[in-house]
Write a protein that holds these residues in place. Structure first.
Motif, mmCIF file in Angstrom:
data_model
loop_
_atom_site.group_PDB
_atom_site.id
_atom_site.type_symbol
_atom_site.label_atom_id
_atom_site.label_comp_id
_atom_site.label_asym_id
_atom_site.label_seq_id
_atom_site.Cartn_x
_atom_site.Cartn_y
_atom_site.Cartn_z
ATOM 1 N N ALA A 151 0.812 -1.212 0.000
ATOM 2 C CA ALA A 151 0.000 0.000 0.000
ATOM 3 C C ALA A 151 0.844 1.260 0.000
ATOM 4 O O ALA A 151 0.293 2.360 0.081
ATOM 5 N N GLU B 64 -2.357 4.444 1.709
ATOM 6 C CA GLU B 64 -3.771 4.535 1.327
ATOM 7 C C GLU B 64 -4.671 4.992 2.467
ATOM 8 O O GLU B 64 -5.728 5.572 2.206
ATOM 9 N N ARG B 65 -4.302 4.762 3.714
ATOM 10 C CA ARG B 65 -5.163 5.113 4.835
ATOM 11 C C ARG B 65 -4.351 5.787 5.935
ATOM 12 O O ARG B 65 -3.129 5.615 6.023
ATOM 13 N N GLU C 237 -5.747 8.513 -0.562
ATOM 14 C CA GLU C 237 -6.802 7.514 -0.390
ATOM 15 C C GLU C 237 -6.967 6.664 -1.654
ATOM 16 O O GLU C 237 -7.205 7.172 -2.748
ATOM 17 N N GLY C 238 -6.827 5.342 -1.474
ATOM 18 C CA GLY C 238 -7.095 4.395 -2.556
ATOM 19 C C GLY C 238 -6.295 4.622 -3.819
ATOM 20 O O GLY C 238 -6.828 4.481 -4.925
ATOM 21 N N TRP C 239 -5.032 4.949 -3.685
ATOM 22 C CA TRP C 239 -4.241 5.295 -4.866
ATOM 23 C C TRP C 239 -4.036 4.099 -5.798
ATOM 24 O O TRP C 239 -3.851 4.264 -7.010
ATOM 25 N N ARG C 240 -4.082 2.878 -5.284
ATOM 26 C CA ARG C 240 -3.864 1.707 -6.146
ATOM 27 C C ARG C 240 -5.017 1.457 -7.105
ATOM 28 O O ARG C 240 -4.835 0.766 -8.128
#
Length: 503
Positions: free
Chosen positions: A399, A425-426, A470-473
Motif C-alpha cells: 500500500a 492509502e489510509r 486515499e485508494g491510490w492503487r
C-alpha cells in the motif's frame, strides 16, 4: 519619468521607421509637462486639448514631440489651472564656435526676439520640436548618422557608392565544422536487441537481471510483487548490446488498477522482445507456473526464441534438475532450458551467451558505458521502497509508494539534499509507517540513506515524509501522479504540499 508622478498624461511622439512618415504616439501614464523642463528640454510647451499630434510629421530622428493633457480637464473638472512647461533659458553657444553664427548685428537680434515673441503669442499652444543636438552637443551627429544608416540598410563596411568592399568579404563557412561523435562506429556484424525476462512473482527475475548486468538495478526482497515497473538494464560489449527488460511478476488474477498497469507493462515487453527468457522457480511447481504464463494467442516461434530458466536449482538434486529439464524441452515453443541459481551466480553466463547469439543485427541504441536509461531519482525511490518491503509487514509494503520530490546535488563540502514522500492509502497505515515517536520512520530513513549513498557514491541528507493518498492503487489519476505510468518522469505538480511529517 515615473519619479515625477502626476495625474497628467504625456504623449511622446517618435517618428516611424521610414523618414518622413507619421509620428507614433506613445502614452506614458503618470507624467506631466513639468518633466520636460526637469529633464532639460528647452523651449517646451504643452498642447491644448484637441490639438493634433500630426505636427510630428516629417520630424527628424533627433527630434521628439512632447505634449500633455490633464485627465481631470478631460473629465470636465472645473477651476483647475492648466499646466505649463517652464521655458529653459537658451544655452550659450560653445566657445570657439563659428563666427557667422555667434556674431550677428544688434538690429537683427532685436528683430529675431520680436518675431519669437509674436510666435509665442500666436502659436502658444502649438507643439514644439526639441532639438536633441542642443541637449547632447556635437556627439549626436555621429550616433544619429549611424542609426539612420542601419535603418536604411547602409552600413559602415560599405563604400560610398553602396558597394561592398571586397577586402571585407568572408568566403569561409558561416559556422566552423564541429567534429563530435555521440556513438562510436559499430563493428561489422554488430548485434543489438531487447531481451524480456518474464515470470511469476518472486521467481528471481530481478536477481537474474542484476547478475547479468553486474550491478544492482532492480530491488530484490523475499516478498512477491516487489517490482512494479519495467526496468531496463543494458549489457554492452564491442560486438553487441543487449537491452534487458525486467518485468513485474505475472499474477493469475488482477485486484486493482495497479495490477492492470503492471500486466500491461509485461505485455509491452513481450511484444517488443527479440529474445524471451521465461524464469520459473524450480522448487515450487515449475510446470504449473509455466503454464498460462505467456499469452495463448502469442506465437513466438518465428520472431522471438524462448529460453526457460530453471532458477533456484541449488535447492534440488541433480536427478530432479535433469527430469525438469527434459519436461520443459518437450514444450513446442521452448528453444533451450537452463538450470541456474541466480542468487549464487551459478550458470547465469550460459543463458547470457545464448541470448547474444540470437540477437538480431543492429546498431548500438545506447552509449556503451550506460547501464540503464532511468534517472537517479527512480533508483532512489526504488531503494526507499525496498527498505519498506524489508522493514514492514502485511499490507504496508503493497500500500506504499515513494515519490522523490527533489534531488539537489551540492558541492563536495555539503551533502546532497533528497526530499521524498511515502504515500499510503489510509491514515492508520500512516501511523504504522511513522511508528511510536517517529522511531520507525527514522529507522527507515537511516537504512535507505546508507544504500542511497552507496548507489550515488557521495553523502546525502534524506528528508523523508509520509502522506495519505486515499485508494491510490485503484485510482488512475493517482497512479499517473505517482509516476507508475512513466518511471522516467521527474516532475509532478499534483502531489500536494510538503510532507506532513519529516524524519
Amino acid at each position: 519619468v515615473a519619479m515625477f508622478a502626476s495625474t497628467s498624461t504625456a504623449c511622446v511622439c517618435v517618428p516611424g521607421p521610414v523618414r518622413g512618415g507619421h509620428a507614433v504616439p506613445r502614452r506614458v501614464a503618470g507624467a506631466s509637462p513639468v518633466i520636460a523642463s526637469v529633464l532639460g528640454f528647452g523651449r517646451a510647451r504643452a498642447l491644448p486639448h484637441g490639438a493634433s499630434l500630426g505636427h510630428a510629421r516629417g520630424a527628424s530622428r533627433r527630434d521628439f514631440l512632447v505634449t500633455a493633457s490633464s485627465r481631470e480637464d478631460e473629465a470636465g473638472a472645473p477651476g483647475k489651472p492648466a499646466r505649463r512647461v517652464r521655458k529653459l533659458p537658451k544655452r550659450d553657444p560653445p566657445p570657439g564656435g563659428r563666427a557667422d553664427e555667434t556674431k550677428a548685428p544688434t538690429a537683427a537680434t532685436a528683430d529675431d526676439d520680436a518675431e519669437e515673441a509674436d510666435a509665442d503669442a500666436d502659436d502658444e499652444d502649438a507643439p514644439v520640436v526639441f532639438d536633441m543636438k542642443e541637449l547632447y552637443g556635437e556627439s549626436l551627429e555621429s550616433s544619429a548618422s549611424v542609426d539612420e544608416k542601419e535603418e536604411d540598410g547602409v552600413f559602415d563596411d560599405e563604400g560610398s557608392d553602396g558597394s561592398v568592399d571586397e577586402d571585407d568579404t568572408w568566403d569561409g563557412p558561416l559556422v566552423p565544422p564541429v567534429q563530435v561523435s555521440l556513438l562510436e562506429k559499430d563493428c561489422e556484424g554488430h548485434k543489438c536487441g531487447y531481451v524480456a525476462i518474464v515470470g511469476r512473482p518472486n521467481a528471481g527475475k530481478s536477481t537474474l537481471m542484476n547478475t547479468l548486468v553486474g550491478q544492482k538495478l532492480s530491488v530484490v526482497t523475499h516478498k512477491p510483487q516487489t517490482t512494479r515497473h519495467k526496468i531496463l538494464g543494458i549489457v554492452s560489449e564491442h560486438e553487441y548490446q543487449m537491452v534487458l527488460l525486467d518485468t513485474p511478476g505475472v499474477m493469475r488474477e488482477e485486484f486493482n488498477k495497479l495490477d492492470e498497469m503492471m500486466l500491461i507493462s509485461v505485455r509491452n515487453a513481450i511484444a517488443n522482445a527479440d529474445v524471451m527468457l521465461v524464469i520459473v522457480d524450480a522448487s515450487r511447481d515449475p510446470i504449473g507456473n509455466f503454464e498460462g504464463l505467456l499469452p495463448e494467442n502469442l506465437n513466438l516461434t518465428d520472431r522471438a526464441p524462448v529460453g526457460v530458466i530453471l532458477n533456484k536449482c541449488d535447492l534440488l538434486n541433480v536427478d530432479e534438475i535433469k527430469q525438469l529439464k527434459k519436461q520443459f524441452e518437450s514444450f513446442p515453443n521452448v528453444a533451450r532450458v537452463f538450470p541456474v541459481s541466480a542468487l549464487a551466480d551459478v550458470g547465469a553466463q550460459i543463458p547470457k551467451n545464448w541470448c547474444v547469439e540470437n540477437l538480431p543485427l543492429g546498431p548500438t541504441l545506447y552509449p556503451k558505458d550506460t547501464v540503464s536509461e532511468h534517472p537517479e531519482r527512480f533508483f532512489i525511490a526504488e531503494i526507499i521502497r525496498e527498505k519498506i518491503f524489508l522493514q514492514y509487514q502485511q499490507e504496508i509494503p503493497y500500500a506504499a509508494q515513494v515519490w522523490v520530490q527533489s534531488h539537489k546535488e551540492r558541492d563536495g563540502v555539503r551533502k546532497d539534499l533528497i526530499v521524498a514522500k511515502v504515500f499510503v492509502e489510509r491514515k492508520s497505515q500512516m501511523g504504522i509507517v511513522i511508528g511510536n515517536g517517529g522511531k520507525a520512520l527514522k529507522k527507515l530513513s537511516t537504512a535507505a540513506r546508507v544504500d542511497i549513498e552507496k548507489f550515488l557514491g557521495r553523502p546525502v541528507y534524506l528528508d523523508l515524509g509520509v502522506k495519505v493518498r486515499e485508494g491510490w492503487r485503484s485510482d488512475d489519476a493517482a497512479l499517473n501522479d505517482l509516476g507508475l505510468d512513466d518511471p522516467n518522469r521527474l516532475e509532478q505538480n499534483n502531489l500536494g504540499p510538503a510532507p506532513d511529517v519529516v524524519g
